[in-house]
Every structure is written in structure tokens, then in C-alpha cells.
Design a protein around this motif. Structure first.
Motif, mmCIF file in Angstrom:
data_model
loop_
_atom_site.group_PDB
_atom_site.id
_atom_site.type_symbol
_atom_site.label_atom_id
_atom_site.label_comp_id
_atom_site.label_asym_id
_atom_site.label_seq_id
_atom_site.Cartn_x
_atom_site.Cartn_y
_atom_site.Cartn_z
ATOM 1 N N VAL A 115 0.819 -1.206 0.000
ATOM 2 C CA VAL A 115 0.000 0.000 0.000
ATOM 3 C C VAL A 115 0.853 1.257 0.000
ATOM 4 O O VAL A 115 0.317 2.372 0.034
ATOM 5 C CB VAL A 115 -0.982 0.013 1.184
ATOM 6 C CG1 VAL A 115 -1.901 -1.194 1.113
ATOM 7 C CG2 VAL A 115 -0.246 0.061 2.515
ATOM 8 N N GLY A 116 2.164 1.078 -0.036
ATOM 9 C CA GLY A 116 3.065 2.226 -0.082
ATOM 10 C C GLY A 116 4.483 1.774 0.188
ATOM 11 O O GLY A 116 4.719 0.624 0.605
ATOM 12 N N ALA A 117 5.434 2.644 -0.045
ATOM 13 C CA ALA A 117 6.840 2.314 0.177
ATOM 14 C C ALA A 117 7.045 1.855 1.614
ATOM 15 O O ALA A 117 6.566 2.496 2.559
ATOM 16 C CB ALA A 117 7.717 3.513 -0.144
ATOM 17 N N GLY A 118 7.728 0.733 1.764
ATOM 18 C CA GLY A 118 8.028 0.198 3.080
ATOM 19 C C GLY A 118 6.953 -0.661 3.695
ATOM 20 O O GLY A 118 7.137 -1.223 4.780
ATOM 21 N N ILE A 119 5.815 -0.820 2.991
ATOM 22 C CA ILE A 119 4.683 -1.580 3.546
ATOM 23 C C ILE A 119 4.283 -2.669 2.563
ATOM 24 O O ILE A 119 3.923 -2.372 1.415
ATOM 25 C CB ILE A 119 3.471 -0.668 3.802
ATOM 26 C CG1 ILE A 119 3.870 0.512 4.682
ATOM 27 C CG2 ILE A 119 2.341 -1.468 4.445
ATOM 28 C CD1 ILE A 119 2.787 1.570 4.780
#
Lengths: 115, 117
Positions: free
Chosen positions: A50-54
């Protein structure tokens, strides 16, 4: 616009080998996904982000790993290739800024054979 | 239990005729979205049309329309005036969850449409 770009388009691996399937999108989408499509079947979700790092697991995550260090890239890693992982792999991305009527945009797929 | 069911493995239609591809779904979430994708023999996935669970009207997009019957949990794709280029696999997919959710899609097994000249 390039949209979602997957590399390579085709690959043959030997059992036990490792490889990374690359996926990049230039639409500034938050969400990215990896699916596999077995012959005569629909798509099954492997991992998503759902986004960078996730990142999070989908329906069929075993045997795969992912990372998301940037918004644009979402590589899929096969550590120990097995014949059951022979499939067509699709990467997709979508924007979700509120009401989720936004479609997922797909890459052209990577056809992977494990022998 | 399958969340998306496409009961027609294959369908045939004559060029210029209309065809309906069936899709039923199963969810207890009041907020969901239904998508149809086309996959030609070249393999790419092409988005066709979307229907939200709260949409008051059936979705339309050019020659594609969606016959959405919420009480029956069906979202059938109607293609009018079929063309040879419509020959492809068609997938129905559902997204569950509230606004701004993860947007995970669950796909049906697909229907192979063949348009005959």
C-alpha cells in the motif's frame, strides 16, 4: 506513458534457482500487487503493497518475497524455484485516493517456467 | 466458497450480435466494487468497466454495459454489437472493503468468448 513495466517477459529456471521479477510503474500509484495466473485460471494475489516500506501477504505467498523501497518499484523474489511456481506473473498498480473505483493497471506479464 | 463465480467456461457469438457473460459474487461487506477485465490471446489484462455497490445506475462504457442485480449478487457483462476483436478471455473481479482500503481484487476463473464471422 509506460504504465506498468515488467521484466523479463520470459524466463526458464532450473529447480532450486533464484530470481527476481522486476516491476516498475510511472503513474505515482500508491498500491502495487503481484498476481500469478495458472493455465485456465483466474489471477491469484501473491503479495501487495500500500506504499513504500509496507507489504502484506495475499492468497498464495509461500515461496515468494517482496520489498517496496520506492513508490515506483515492487520486485518479486523467488528464492528456491519449484515446478509448482511455473506460471504467468502479473504486476499491477492502482491509485486509491478515496473512493476505490480506480482500476488496477497491469503489466504485460512474465511467463516463468521451472524445469 | 468461491467469492466470484463465472459459470460459462466458453461462449460463442456471431459478429454484430450482443452477448452476456455471467458473474455472480459472494460478500457480506456492504461496500464493494466489481470490475471486468479482458485478456486477449496476447496476454495483457485490459480494464473494461466498473460497478460500485452503491451506484444507483448500471455502468456503461461504450459497447460494454453491466447488468447489476444487487439482490441476486450478479454483475453480468453485456457486450453489444460483437466484433472479431472481442474474442478473448473475460474476467470478473471483486474488491471488498471500505473506501481507501487495500483494493485487493479476487478474480473469477474467466469466460472464453469467441466471436464468429
Amino acid at each position: 506513458n509506460a504504465g506498468v513495466t515488467q521484466t523479463p517477459k520470459f524466463r526458464i529456471l532450473k529447480i532450486g534457482q533464484s530470481m527476481t521479477l522486476q516491476c516498475a510503474q510511472d503513474m505515482n500509484h500508491n498500491y502495487m500487487y503481484w498476481y500469478r495466473q495458472d493455465p485456465g485460471m483466474g489471477l491469484k494475489l501473491i503479495y501487495y503493497s500500500v506504499g513504500a516500506g509496507i507489504t502484506d501477504k495475499g492468497e498464495v505467498p509461500n515461496g515468494y518475497n517482496v520489498s517496496r523501497s520506492t513508490t515506483e518499484d515492487f520486485p518479486l523474489r523467488l528464492e528456491l524455484a519449484a515446478p509448482s511456481q511455473t506460471s504467468v506473473y502479473f504486476c499491477a498498480s492502482s491509485y486509491s485516493g478515496g473512493y476505490s473505483n480506480q482500476p488496477q493497471h497491469f503489466g504485460d506479464g512474465t511467463r516463468l517456467s521451472i524445469l | 466458497a468461491q467469492k466470484i463465480t463465472q459459470t460459462q467456461p466458453g461462449m460463442f457469438v456471431q459478429e454484430k450480435e450482443a452477448v452476456t457473460l455471467d458473474c455472480t459474487y459472494d460478500t457480506s461487506d456492504p461496500s464493494y466494487g466489481l470490475f471486468w477485465y479482458k485478456q486477449p490471446s496476447s496476454g495483457e489484462m485490459i480494464f473494461l468497466i466498473y460497478q460500485g455497490s452503491y451506484d444507483q445506475q448500471n455502468a456503461t462504457e461504450g459497447r460494454y454495459s453491466l447488468n447489476f442485480q444487487k439482490a441476486r449478487k450478479s454483475a453480468n457483462l453485456v457486450i453489444s454489437a460483437s466484433q472479431l476483436g472481442d474474442s478473448a478471455m473475460y474476467f470478473c473481479a471483486m474488491r471488498e472493503g471500505r473506501r481507501g482500503g487495500s483494493e485487493k481484487l479476487v478474480f473469477g476463473k474467466g469466460t472464453k468468448l469467441t466471436v464468429n464471422p
